[in-house]
Design a protein around this motif. Sequence first.
Motif, PDB file in Angstrom:
ATOM      1  N   LYS A  10       1.648   6.841  -3.575  1.00 23.75           N
ATOM      2  CA  LYS A  10       2.418   5.494  -3.003  1.00 23.75           C
ATOM      3  C   LYS A  10       4.077   5.687  -2.016  1.00 23.75           C
ATOM      4  CE  LYS A  10       5.593   3.470  -7.400  1.00 23.75           C
ATOM      5  NZ  LYS A  10       6.333   3.247  -8.525  1.00 23.75           N
ATOM      6  N   ASP A  11       4.898   6.692  -2.595  1.00 21.39           N
ATOM      7  CA  ASP A  11       5.919   6.817  -1.405  1.00 21.39           C
ATOM      8  C   ASP A  11       5.175   5.973   0.757  1.00 21.39           C
ATOM      9  OD1 ASP A  11       7.603   7.413  -2.891  1.00 21.39           O
ATOM     10  OD2 ASP A  11       7.355   9.446  -2.771  1.00 21.39           O
ATOM     11  N   PHE A  12       3.912   6.792   0.834  1.00 16.85           N
ATOM     12  CA  PHE A  12       3.476   6.405   2.078  1.00 16.85           C
ATOM     13  C   PHE A  12       3.547   4.377   2.128  1.00 16.85           C
ATOM     14  CE2 PHE A  12       0.783   6.255   4.675  1.00 16.85           C
ATOM     15  CZ  PHE A  12       1.360   5.637   6.159  1.00 16.85           C
ATOM     16  N   GLY A  13       2.535   4.165   0.993  1.00 15.35           N
ATOM     17  CA  GLY A  13       2.619   2.273   1.072  1.00 15.35           C
ATOM     18  C   GLY A  13       3.880   1.840   1.289  1.00 15.35           C
ATOM     19  N   ASN A  14       4.867   2.268   0.043  1.00 15.28           N
ATOM     20  CA  ASN A  14       6.279   1.790   0.301  1.00 15.28           C
ATOM     21  C   ASN A  14       6.812   1.760   1.906  1.00 15.28           C
ATOM     22  OD1 ASN A  14       6.043   1.303  -2.429  1.00 15.28           O
ATOM     23  ND2 ASN A  14       7.249   2.812  -2.956  1.00 15.28           N
ATOM     24  N   PHE A  15       7.152   3.271   2.643  1.00 14.40           N
ATOM     25  CA  PHE A  15       7.355   2.967   3.655  1.00 14.40           C
ATOM     26  C   PHE A  15       6.616   2.120   4.766  1.00 14.40           C
ATOM     27  CE2 PHE A  15       6.735   5.345   7.898  1.00 14.40           C
ATOM     28  CZ  PHE A  15       7.892   4.719   8.130  1.00 14.40           C
ATOM     29  N   ILE A  16       5.061   1.950   4.788  1.00 13.52           N
ATOM     30  CA  ILE A  16       4.730   0.601   5.532  1.00 13.52           C
ATOM     31  C   ILE A  16       4.783  -0.302   5.149  1.00 13.52           C
ATOM     32  CG2 ILE A  16       2.512  -0.210   6.006  1.00 13.52           C
ATOM     33  CD1 ILE A  16       3.152   2.861   7.138  1.00 13.52           C
ATOM     34  N   TYR A  17       4.762  -0.763   3.854  1.00 17.66           N
ATOM     35  CA  TYR A  17       6.186  -2.215   3.399  1.00 17.66           C
ATOM     36  C   TYR A  17       7.547  -2.139   4.663  1.00 17.66           C
ATOM     37  CZ  TYR A  17       2.362  -3.472   0.089  1.00 17.66           C
ATOM     38  OH  TYR A  17       1.746  -3.980  -1.206  1.00 17.66           O
TER      39      TYR A  17
ATOM     40  N   GLY B  15      -2.169  -6.148   7.468  1.00 21.72           N
ATOM     41  CA  GLY B  15      -3.510  -6.636   6.788  1.00 21.72           C
ATOM     42  C   GLY B  15      -3.146  -5.438   4.565  1.00 21.72           C
ATOM     43  N   PRO B  16      -4.088  -5.427   4.546  1.00 16.34           N
ATOM     44  CA  PRO B  16      -3.466  -4.535   3.044  1.00 16.34           C
ATOM     45  C   PRO B  16      -3.509  -3.264   3.424  1.00 16.34           C
ATOM     46  CG  PRO B  16      -6.683  -5.190   3.438  1.00 16.34           C
ATOM     47  CD  PRO B  16      -5.306  -5.614   4.880  1.00 16.34           C
ATOM     48  N   PHE B  17      -3.498  -2.517   4.318  1.00 15.78           N
ATOM     49  CA  PHE B  17      -2.984  -1.195   4.442  1.00 15.78           C
ATOM     50  C   PHE B  17      -2.105  -0.706   3.516  1.00 15.78           C
ATOM     51  CE2 PHE B  17      -1.534   2.981   6.769  1.00 15.78           C
ATOM     52  CZ  PHE B  17      -3.027   3.469   6.430  1.00 15.78           C
ATOM     53  N   ALA B  18      -0.808  -0.890   3.244  1.00 12.69           N
ATOM     54  CA  ALA B  18      -0.020  -0.810   2.979  1.00 12.69           C
ATOM     55  C   ALA B  18      -0.348  -0.775   1.064  1.00 12.69           C
ATOM     56  CB  ALA B  18       1.555  -1.311   2.623  1.00 12.69           C
ATOM     57  N   MET B  19      -1.004  -1.582   0.471  1.00 18.25           N
ATOM     58  CA  MET B  19      -1.310  -1.774  -0.618  1.00 18.25           C
ATOM     59  C   MET B  19      -2.397  -1.008  -1.054  1.00 18.25           C
ATOM     60  SD  MET B  19      -3.513  -3.809  -2.970  1.00 18.25           S
ATOM     61  CE  MET B  19      -4.607  -4.687  -1.649  1.00 18.25           C
ATOM     62  N   MET B  20      -3.286  -0.997  -0.179  1.00 21.09           N
ATOM     63  CA  MET B  20      -4.776   0.200  -0.542  1.00 21.09           C
ATOM     64  C   MET B  20      -3.840   1.564  -0.776  1.00 21.09           C
ATOM     65  SD  MET B  20      -7.424  -1.787  -0.809  1.00 21.09           S
ATOM     66  CE  MET B  20      -8.591  -0.136  -0.865  1.00 21.09           C
ATOM     67  N   MET B  21      -3.134   1.820   0.502  1.00 16.25           N
ATOM     68  CA  MET B  21      -2.569   3.363  -0.224  1.00 16.25           C
ATOM     69  C   MET B  21      -1.162   3.757  -1.372  1.00 16.25           C
ATOM     70  SD  MET B  21      -3.068   4.851   2.868  1.00 16.25           S
ATOM     71  CE  MET B  21      -4.812   4.741   3.065  1.00 16.25           C
ATOM     72  N   LYS B  22      -0.886   2.649  -1.550  1.00 21.48           N
ATOM     73  CA  LYS B  22      -0.142   2.599  -2.646  1.00 21.48           C
ATOM     74  C   LYS B  22      -1.197   2.266  -4.125  1.00 21.48           C
ATOM     75  CE  LYS B  22       4.120   0.218  -4.438  1.00 21.48           C
ATOM     76  NZ  LYS B  22       4.967  -0.784  -4.391  1.00 21.48           N
ATOM     77  N   LYS B  23      -1.414   1.307  -3.867  1.00 19.82           N
ATOM     78  CA  LYS B  23      -2.021   0.563  -5.516  1.00 19.82           C
ATOM     79  C   LYS B  23      -3.711   1.901  -5.867  1.00 19.82           C
ATOM     80  CE  LYS B  23       0.810  -3.065  -6.159  1.00 19.82           C
ATOM     81  NZ  LYS B  23       0.561  -4.523  -6.206  1.00 19.82           N
ATOM     82  N   HIS B  24      -4.350   1.681  -4.279  1.00 24.57           N
ATOM     83  CA  HIS B  24      -5.479   2.258  -5.135  1.00 24.57           C
ATOM     84  C   HIS B  24      -6.365   3.607  -3.279  1.00 24.57           C
ATOM     85  CE1 HIS B  24      -6.958  -1.605  -5.592  1.00 24.57           C
ATOM     86  NE2 HIS B  24      -6.007  -2.096  -5.099  1.00 24.57           N
ATOM     87  N   TRP B  25      -5.436   4.084  -2.744  1.00 30.91           N
ATOM     88  CA  TRP B  25      -5.113   5.562  -2.858  1.00 30.91           C
ATOM     89  C   TRP B  25      -4.023   6.569  -3.300  1.00 30.91           C
ATOM     90  CZ3 TRP B  25      -7.513   6.006   2.803  1.00 30.91           C
ATOM     91  CH2 TRP B  25      -8.706   5.379   3.143  1.00 30.91           C
ATOM     92  N   GLY B  26      -3.438   6.109  -4.132  1.00 31.28           N
ATOM     93  CA  GLY B  26      -2.103   7.081  -4.476  1.00 31.28           C
ATOM     94  C   GLY B  26      -1.230   7.882  -4.055  1.00 31.28           C
TER      95      GLY B  26
END
Length: 165
Positions: free
Chosen positions: A93-100, A80-91
């Motif tokens: 970025k590193d965690f979002g990249n990790f989830i990707y 789902g969009p979880f990684a993108m939300m972490m990275k682009k909307h919730w600030g």
Amino acid sequence: MTPTSETLTAAWNAGPDAYIHALTDAYLDRIGGELTSDTIGLLSTDQLTLLAYRHLLDEVMEGGFIQLIQNGYGPFVLDGPFAMMMKKHWGLKDFGNFIYDVHHEYNRHRDELEADLDEEQFMALYEQQDTMNEMGDTFLDDYQESVTPAIASYVREREASFTLS
């Protein structure tokens, strides 16, 4: 049942995990404990994102990403969009990249990770899926202690978007 402001304040004072659980317990109650195509529309994008983190937190703390996937949360959290939300909307970025990165590993071994397994086969996954197993450790060692409070603070600052109406 929507938590009262007093309940949320008490949960906030108890710590970030308790605060996240207070909100997401209400979501789980609203959707009857299970997110389905019929119940997904009962929650907003922000609420779904927080619920995804709650599942990630609970499952990975208990048994890593392998357990998260085996318990059926892989598609919701990792596809789902979880990684993108972490990275682009919730600030985060590193965690979002990790989830990707976890998502890519999940896709590489999806059939093995989602297979219906007995207890012995499930335990063997931890040896067979070294990278996925290590990613669970990375979450615990490098992200959980900073990301959970960051997410709780993000939510607290926007609490109206996260409470049920």
